[in-house]
Structure formats: structure tokens, C-alpha cells
Design an enzyme around this catalytic site. Structure first.
Site, PDB file in Angstrom:
ATOM      1  N   HIS A  16       0.834  -1.210   0.000  1.00 24.79           N
ATOM      2  CA  HIS A  16       0.000   0.000   0.000  1.00 24.79           C
ATOM      3  C   HIS A  16       0.870   1.263   0.000  1.00 24.79           C
ATOM      4  CE1 HIS A  16      -3.987  -1.897   1.074  1.00 24.79           C
ATOM      5  NE2 HIS A  16      -3.137  -2.897   1.194  1.00 24.79           N
ATOM      6  N   ASP A 107      -5.545   5.990   1.836  1.00 24.32           N
ATOM      7  CA  ASP A 107      -5.752   4.632   1.331  1.00 24.32           C
ATOM      8  C   ASP A 107      -7.196   4.183   1.569  1.00 24.32           C
ATOM      9  OD1 ASP A 107      -3.702   2.008   0.849  1.00 24.32           O
ATOM     10  OD2 ASP A 107      -5.725   1.546   1.551  1.00 24.32           O
ATOM     11  N   TRP A 351      -1.410  -7.361  -6.248  1.00 20.93           N
ATOM     12  CA  TRP A 351      -1.697  -6.404  -7.322  1.00 20.93           C
ATOM     13  C   TRP A 351      -0.445  -5.667  -7.791  1.00 20.93           C
ATOM     14  CZ3 TRP A 351      -4.320  -6.236 -11.271  1.00 20.93           C
ATOM     15  CH2 TRP A 351      -4.641  -5.063 -11.959  1.00 20.93           C
ATOM     16  N   GLU A 356       3.674  -4.981 -11.940  1.00 18.35           N
ATOM     17  CA  GLU A 356       5.110  -4.922 -12.232  1.00 18.35           C
ATOM     18  C   GLU A 356       5.465  -5.912 -13.346  1.00 18.35           C
ATOM     19  OE1 GLU A 356       6.791  -5.633  -8.359  1.00 18.35           O
ATOM     20  OE2 GLU A 356       6.076  -3.706  -7.606  1.00 18.35           O
ATOM     21  N   ASP A 372      -7.444 -10.447  -2.774  1.00 20.75           N
ATOM     22  CA  ASP A 372      -7.809 -10.265  -4.182  1.00 20.75           C
ATOM     23  C   ASP A 372      -7.014 -11.165  -5.134  1.00 20.75           C
ATOM     24  OD1 ASP A 372      -5.423  -8.985  -3.584  1.00 20.75           O
ATOM     25  OD2 ASP A 372      -5.734  -7.326  -4.964  1.00 20.75           O
TER      26      ASP A 372
HETATM   27  N1  UDP Z   1       8.860  -7.079  -3.425  1.00 21.74           N
HETATM   28  C1  UDP Z   1      10.210  -6.834  -3.479  1.00 21.74           C
HETATM   29  N2  UDP Z   1      11.066  -7.857  -3.240  1.00 21.74           N
HETATM   30  C2  UDP Z   1      10.647  -9.113  -2.944  1.00 21.74           C
HETATM   31  C3  UDP Z   1       9.248  -9.357  -2.917  1.00 21.74           C
HETATM   32  C4  UDP Z   1       8.389  -8.326  -3.180  1.00 21.74           C
HETATM   33  O1  UDP Z   1      10.650  -5.709  -3.747  1.00 21.74           O
HETATM   34  O2  UDP Z   1      11.485  -9.976  -2.703  1.00 21.74           O
HETATM   35  C5  UDP Z   1       7.928  -5.958  -3.664  1.00 21.74           C
HETATM   36  C6  UDP Z   1       7.235  -6.084  -5.003  1.00 21.74           C
HETATM   37  O3  UDP Z   1       8.035  -5.475  -6.007  1.00 21.74           O
HETATM   38  C7  UDP Z   1       5.919  -5.388  -4.754  1.00 21.74           C
HETATM   39  C8  UDP Z   1       5.660  -5.563  -3.275  1.00 21.74           C
HETATM   40  O4  UDP Z   1       6.890  -5.989  -2.702  1.00 21.74           O
HETATM   41  O5  UDP Z   1       6.029  -4.010  -5.049  1.00 21.74           O
HETATM   42  C9  UDP Z   1       4.610  -6.615  -2.982  1.00 21.74           C
HETATM   43  O6  UDP Z   1       3.365  -6.107  -3.261  1.00 21.74           O
HETATM   44  P1  UDP Z   1       2.182  -7.029  -3.772  1.00 21.74           P
HETATM   45  O7  UDP Z   1       0.983  -6.163  -3.921  1.00 21.74           O
HETATM   46  O8  UDP Z   1       2.577  -7.788  -4.962  1.00 21.74           O
HETATM   47  O9  UDP Z   1       1.991  -8.086  -2.616  1.00 21.74           O
HETATM   48  P2  UDP Z   1       1.759  -7.967  -1.023  1.00 21.74           P
HETATM   49  O10 UDP Z   1       3.101  -7.911  -0.400  1.00 21.74           O
HETATM   50  O11 UDP Z   1       0.943  -6.726  -0.773  1.00 21.74           O
HETATM   51  O12 UDP Z   1       1.045  -9.236  -0.715  1.00 21.74           O
END
Ligand code: UDP
Length: 455
Positions: A16, A107, A351, A356, A372
Site C-alpha cells: 500500500h 488509502d 496487485w 510490475e 484479491d
Molecule cells: N517485493 C520486493 N522484493 C521481494 C518481494 C516483493 O521488492 O522480494 C515488492 C514487489 O516489487 C511489490 C511488493 O513488494 O512491489 C509486494 O506487493 P504485492 O501487492 O505484490 O503483494 P503484497 O506484499 O501486498 O502481498
């Protein structure tokens, strides 16, 4: 027209914070003064980022190191208490400054913040960090116009929503079907819509073309919205923001050199990158099966296993796979996805990760877990056709053979080539959206104008 000063308040979780921060960078690049408020267990003095954003921290009520031990309800309670106590004080303090803020971007998971904004004379813009097709499902559930099926029904009916493809129970956001699972989170996701019609602007980290049908239905039936994404750093898209090559506010410590040096030794498109984001927790047996599946693919793999998950790896695994596999506690994901050696991304379909991968043109293998993610996986496979989704059994267990099959399909099969072509097309659309004159760029211009008019 005189410039504007905007306060921005993300929900304090990695997925977020980053979209909000990226929106702030875009606003700052268009001469808006931005103060980003971060709720953290490490309060610090206000500081200025290289993109001219002032970062102010609010203490989340946890002592340093105590936070990871929290239970989710308690965490959300403390976050709410801390924002309710500190945000009005901060607004008050800034009111007497030379250039007081007139608007707050917050948010969507903390909708009650709008009351704080309004009662302090600020305009409120809400930012959604999940796609519209998920929000539309929540909208119908909230309205009572959709009856949630059980995942355990032998003959579950498909759910039909205007403007969305038919969704099976396993495509729906997890909180809806797994009765009793995370009741407080179900409340949070549904409450995002509790006061949406009172918000002055409704924003989302997505882009128009990605959700064309849903957007059309929403415009005709719900509220006007402005999409401002994908909020991937500019270097990977339009390259217009100098120095915007990473998010810059990571809650984890990425192993940059280790990952990139290792990737440099691999052939183009040969590596399977595996990451489930910042929150997913795997059961021991799921971790073991995934470990075996990755080994069985025969491909090199770079696997992110967060520090809190590493003791679930099979014994001696790291030694056994040392030739083929690199396991790290956190990666520089954008740099990894952009690396020529990476051939596919095994993802939980968060998301941000989804956007990405699309923005960087990497085919996905969806292994969704909760929230989601199942719905995102459905769109990845069936709507945008930029990946495949693993088939899990009734308990969500994914067998090693299935992982091997999906990796083979993407890395070696004809379907993989089709998917690669499709993801390349979406990569271009993503770039187009944020480039000068693109749909998201134009929306951000409208936003800036609105902020400037708010007196
Ligand atoms: N990310 C990262 N390195 C890692 C794993 C994840 O930089 O080893 C970053 C990824 O690029 C993304 C975020 O962490 O921007 C994860 O967000 P996402 O919405 O995909 O998943 P959440 O962590 O919210 O479940």
C-alpha cells in the site's frame, strides 16, 4: 494558478505504501508540494526525499521489534488509534505553516480518515490499491445483490457480475468464500466502500485500458474514477522522472548484489523467479512441495523466502540446489523482473507484483493465496492472457508435478510464446498510460488542477 500542498496517508503495509509513494512522486514532479505520512514503529524526524517529498512519521504504538509479533486485529486497532490521535495534530501544526495543505489522499482501507480530513477542512481523495474488478465484487456483496457460494460445494455455481467474466468460487476474493476466515479483513475490504460517495476524488492504481469493460460499467452505474497507474517507477516505463528507479521506501532489506550478480551468470530467459510478496505465509507442507517442484523443473530459479519463512525450507535444501537455485530473504524485485535472464515469474498475484510483471513484460505463473489474489489470477490467465494459473486441490494444495507442468508450459511450450507476445502488448499499453498525454498522465493532470483549485 497557485500550487497545492497535499497530504498523503498510505495504509502501513508494503503493497500500500509503494503505490501511494509513486503517486506522490508524480504529483511532486508536477509542482505539487507533498507531505507523505507514514505510520511506523520507528518514528523519525521529518525528512525530504530526492523527489522533493517531505516524509513525516506517526508512531504506530508498537515498540521497535514488537510489531511482527502482533495479531492482525490488534495491529489494525493500534494503527487506527494512532492515526486518529496524531493526524489531527499534524494537520493543525501544518495549518499554521506558510503553505498549509488543503487536501488529503488516503488509502481506501482506512476510509474513516475521510472524516478527519473533512472535520479539519481538507478535501479527501481516496486511493484504491486493488483493481476495480475486485472492488466491483465487494460492491455487490455489500449491496446484498450477490450470495456467496461455498468453495466446498460439489456443484458450485458460477458467480455473474455485470462487466466481469463468470467467476467460480476459487476465482473470488478469498474472504468471501472461506467462511469465517479473517472476519475483520472482510469487514475492512467491504468498508472501503462505506463512504466512497463522500470522497471528493476516487483514484486507483490501475489504468483505463486494463479494465476497459469494468470502467465503462462503473462510469455508467457507480462513481466517476481516475486511474493513475501503473505506479511502477518511471525508469521502467516513461523514464520522465529523473532518478525514479526504485520505490525507495522498502520495509525489507533487498539482497541486490547477490541477486543481480547471480542473474548475470544465467542465459537469457532461463530463470524462474519466485516470490509471494510481503505477507503470504505458507504451510510447511506447501513450502516443501514448492521446493520439490522448483527443483524438479530443471530450470534455474531465484526464490524469495522471507526471513520469517526460512525455517520451513526442507533440511539441506540450499546445499542440494546450490547449482541451480538461489534463495534470498528479499529481492530487488523490479531489477529482477527487468533482468534479461528472467523467463517467468511464479507469483502470489498481489496487485503490485501483477502490475510490475505486466509493465516489465514477464509471463506469470499464478499461485494465489488470499484476498484479491485469486481474482487477479483469473484475469492474468483468462482476460489479459499474460500467464497461467496452477491448479490446486480442494485444500489449496499445489502438487510438485503441477508446478513443473506450469513452468514447462511457460518456459518451453507454444502457449508460453503466445503469452510472451501478449505480455509484451500489455507492457506497451502500461507505458502508454503513464507517458505524456496517456490516460493516467492526463488523470494526474486533472488531479493536480483539482488540488490547486481546492481553497
Ligand atoms: N517485493 C520486493 N522484493 C521481494 C518481494 C516483493 O521488492 O522480494 C515488492 C514487489 O516489487 C511489490 C511488493 O513488494 O512491489 C509486494 O506487493 P504485492 O501487492 O505484490 O503483494 P503484497 O506484499 O501486498 O502481498
Amino acid at each position: 494558478m497557485e500550487g497545492a500542498h497535499v497530504l498523503a496517508l498510505p495504509y502501513p503495509a508494503q503493497g500500500h505504501i509503494t503505490p501511494m509513494l509513486q503517486l506522490c512522486k508524480r504529483l511532486a514532479s508536477k509542482s505539487v508540494k507533498v507531505t507523505l505520512v507514514i505510520v511506523s514503529d520507528k518514528p523519525s524526524k521529518p525528512y525530504r526525499t530526492q523527489h522533493d517529498i517531505t516524509v513525516v512519521t506517526i508512531w504506530n504504538g508498537f515498540r521497535e521489534g514488537e510489531e511482527p509479533l502482533r495479531d492482525l486485529d490488534e495491529y489494525m486497532d493500534r494503527v487506527e488509534r494512532s492515526i486518529s490521535n496524531h493526524l489531527p495534530l499534524l494537520i493543525d501544526e501544518l495549518k499554521s505553516s506558510e503553505f498549509p495543505p488543503k487536501s488529503l489522499v488516503y488509502d481506501s482501507s482506512i476510509p474513516w480518515v475521510l472524516d478527519i480530513a473533512k472535520s479539519n477542512g481538507l478535501y479527501g481523495a481516496v486511493l484504491f490499491t486493488q483493481p476495480w474488478f475486485v472492488t466491483v465484487v465487494y460492491y455487490h456483496v455489500r449491496k446484498g445483490s450477490f450470495c456467496v457460494p461455498s468453495r466446498r460445494d460439489d456443484h458450485p455455481t458460477l458467480a455473474s457480475f455485470p462487466s466481469l467474466p463468470l467467476l467460480s468460487p476459487s476465482d473470488l476474493p478469498s474472504f468471501l468464500c472461506e467462511s469465517g476466515s479473517y472476519p475483520s479483513l472482510l469487514e475492512v475490504v467491504l468498508n472501503q466502500l462505506s463512504n466512497i460517495e463522500k470522497a471528493d476524488l476516487v483514484l486507483c492504481n490501475t489504468f483505463d485500458k486494463l479494465e476497459e469493460k469494468v470502467m465503462k460499467w462503473m462510469e455508467e452505474n457507480l462513481w466517476p474514477v481516475k486511474n493513475i497507474g501503473p505506479t511502477v517507477p518511471s525508469l521502467y516505463l516513461d523514464k520522465r522522472l529523473p532518478g525514479d528507479k526504485d520505490y525507495g521506501l522498502s520495509l525489507f532489506n533487498p539482497k541486490v548484489d547477490e541477486c543481480l550478480t547471480w542473474l548475470d551468470t544465467k542465459e537469457p530467459n532461463s530463470v524462474v523467479y519466485v516470490s509471494f510478496g510481503s505477507l503470504v505465509v505458507l504451510k510447511d507442507e506447501h513450502m516443501h512441495e514448492l521446493a520439490a517442484g522448483l527443483k524438479q523443473t530443471g530450470h534455474s530459479f531465484l526464490w524469495v523466502v522471507r526471513e520469517t519463512e526460512t525455517d520451513k525450507l526442507p533440511r539441506n535444501y540450499l546445499q542440494e540446489v546450490s547449482e541451480k537455485g538461489l534463495v534470498v530473504t528479499w529481492s530487488p524485485q523490479l531489477q529482477v523482473l527487468a533482468h534479461k535472464s528472467v523467463g517467468c515469474f511464479v507469483t502470489h498475484c498481489g496487485w503490485n507484483s501483477t502490475l510490475e510483471a505486466m509493465s516489465l513484460g514477464v509471463p506469470m505463473i499464478g499461485m494465489p493465496h488470499w484476498t484479491d489474489q485469486p481474482t487477479n489470477a483469473k484475469f492474468i490467465e483468462d482476460v489479459w492472457k499474460v500467464g497461467v494459473r496452477v491448479k490446486a486441490d480442494r485444500d489449496g494444495f499445489v502438487r510438485r508435478e503441477e508446478i513443473e507442468r506450469c513452468v514447462g508450459e511457460i518456459m518451453e511450450g507454444v502457449k508460453g510464446q503466445e503469452i510472451r507476445r501478449s505480455v509484451d502488448k500489455w507492457k506497451d499499453f502500461a507505458r502508454e498510460a503513464v507517458s505524456e498525454g496517456g490516460s493516467s498522465d492526463r488523470n494526474i493532470d486533472v488531479l493536480v488542477d483539482k488540488f490547486c483549485q481546492m481553497k
